[in-house]
Enzyme design. Structure first.
Site, PDB file in Angstrom:
ATOM      1  N   LYS A  32      -3.251 -14.208  19.610  1.00  0.00           N
ATOM      2  CA  LYS A  32      -4.252 -15.176  19.168  1.00  0.00           C
ATOM      3  C   LYS A  32      -3.625 -16.133  18.167  1.00  0.00           C
ATOM      4  O   LYS A  32      -2.833 -15.727  17.331  1.00  0.00           O
ATOM      5  CB  LYS A  32      -5.424 -14.447  18.526  1.00  0.00           C
ATOM      6  CG  LYS A  32      -6.564 -15.338  18.108  1.00  0.00           C
ATOM      7  CD  LYS A  32      -7.712 -14.520  17.553  1.00  0.00           C
ATOM      8  CE  LYS A  32      -8.867 -15.431  17.172  1.00  0.00           C
ATOM      9  NZ  LYS A  32     -10.004 -14.671  16.659  1.00  0.00           N
ATOM     10  N   ASN A  69       0.827  -1.206   0.000  1.00  0.00           N
ATOM     11  CA  ASN A  69       0.000   0.000   0.000  1.00  0.00           C
ATOM     12  C   ASN A  69       0.865   1.261   0.000  1.00  0.00           C
ATOM     13  O   ASN A  69       2.096   1.199   0.038  1.00  0.00           O
ATOM     14  CB  ASN A  69      -0.954  -0.016   1.199  1.00  0.00           C
ATOM     15  CG  ASN A  69      -2.264   0.686   0.911  1.00  0.00           C
ATOM     16  OD1 ASN A  69      -2.323   1.635   0.136  1.00  0.00           O
ATOM     17  ND2 ASN A  69      -3.326   0.221   1.545  1.00  0.00           N
ATOM     18  N   HIS A 129      20.947   0.645  16.008  1.00  0.00           N
ATOM     19  CA  HIS A 129      22.209   0.840  16.729  1.00  0.00           C
ATOM     20  C   HIS A 129      22.208   0.038  18.020  1.00  0.00           C
ATOM     21  O   HIS A 129      21.154  -0.151  18.637  1.00  0.00           O
ATOM     22  CB  HIS A 129      22.415   2.323  17.097  1.00  0.00           C
ATOM     23  CG  HIS A 129      22.505   3.224  15.916  1.00  0.00           C
ATOM     24  ND1 HIS A 129      23.682   3.456  15.248  1.00  0.00           N
ATOM     25  CD2 HIS A 129      21.558   3.941  15.262  1.00  0.00           C
ATOM     26  CE1 HIS A 129      23.465   4.276  14.240  1.00  0.00           C
ATOM     27  NE2 HIS A 129      22.182   4.586  14.230  1.00  0.00           N
ATOM     28  N   ALA A 173      -1.677  -1.122   8.847  1.00  0.00           N
ATOM     29  CA  ALA A 173      -1.111   0.211   8.650  1.00  0.00           C
ATOM     30  C   ALA A 173      -0.145   0.574   9.776  1.00  0.00           C
ATOM     31  O   ALA A 173      -0.352   0.229  10.935  1.00  0.00           O
ATOM     32  CB  ALA A 173      -2.221   1.254   8.578  1.00  0.00           C
TER      33      ALA A 173
END
Length: 165
Positions: free
Chosen positions: A162, A62, A94, A121
């Site tokens: 889950k 996306n 780092h 997202a």
């Protein structure tokens, strides 16, 4: 184009990331520039630090995903995956430094996403992580450790919440 970083950045991240370039054309040209991309979709606004990316068949990426890959550390995404908007694939970090400078020595490790995964997202995947097949990573999760197959992972840091069939 792999050897000329300026030219790579100009074409891959300025021209091809435009909203006016159709996804099929974007994928085709990125493939010609050295990326290992099967038939799928890469939407606009995505940023690639190098061509060292492998994207499997029927996977969609996306808008506005960031691939912090380099020539030695690959981001590899399997087939039939869905990658939500603004996902960060971060191959570099780092070590913890001294009190005089907490960002210590560079750490760079590749990332692997297995077949059939869905990353929501704004997920962040940190260096060296492997998300195994069939996982869902919930929106906003920060993945710092490997994810075992067929699990739903959520949180900061991401934890398995889950089992999935």
């Amino acid at each position: 184009m792999k050897s000329n970083k300026f030219l790579w950045n100009l074409v891959a991240n300025e021209l091809l990331s435009s909203h006016v370039i159709p996804s099929k054309i974007r994928c085709s040209l990125l493939k010609k520039m050295g990326m290992d991309i099967a038939k799928g979709s890469i939407r606009s606004g995505c940023y690639f630090r190098s061509s060292n990316v492998k994207i499997g068949l029927n996977t969609w990426i996306n808008n506005n995903c960031f691939f912090d890959n380099d020539n030695e550390n690959r981001v590899e995404i399997g087939k039939n995956c869905g990658i939500g908007m603004d996902v960060l694939f971060c191959v570099s970090s780092h070590e913890i430094g001294t009190s005089k400078g907490r960002a210590g020595k560079d750490i760079k490790k590749g990332i692997k996403i297995g077949n059939g995964c869905w990353l929501g997202a704004r997920v962040t995947i940190l260096p060296g992580v492997e998300v195994k097949e069939g996982c869902i990573i919930a929106t906003g999760a920060v993945v710092i450790n490997d994810c075992e197959p067929n699990g739903l992972y959520a949180g900061v840091p991401a934890k398995r919440i889950k089992d999935l069939n």
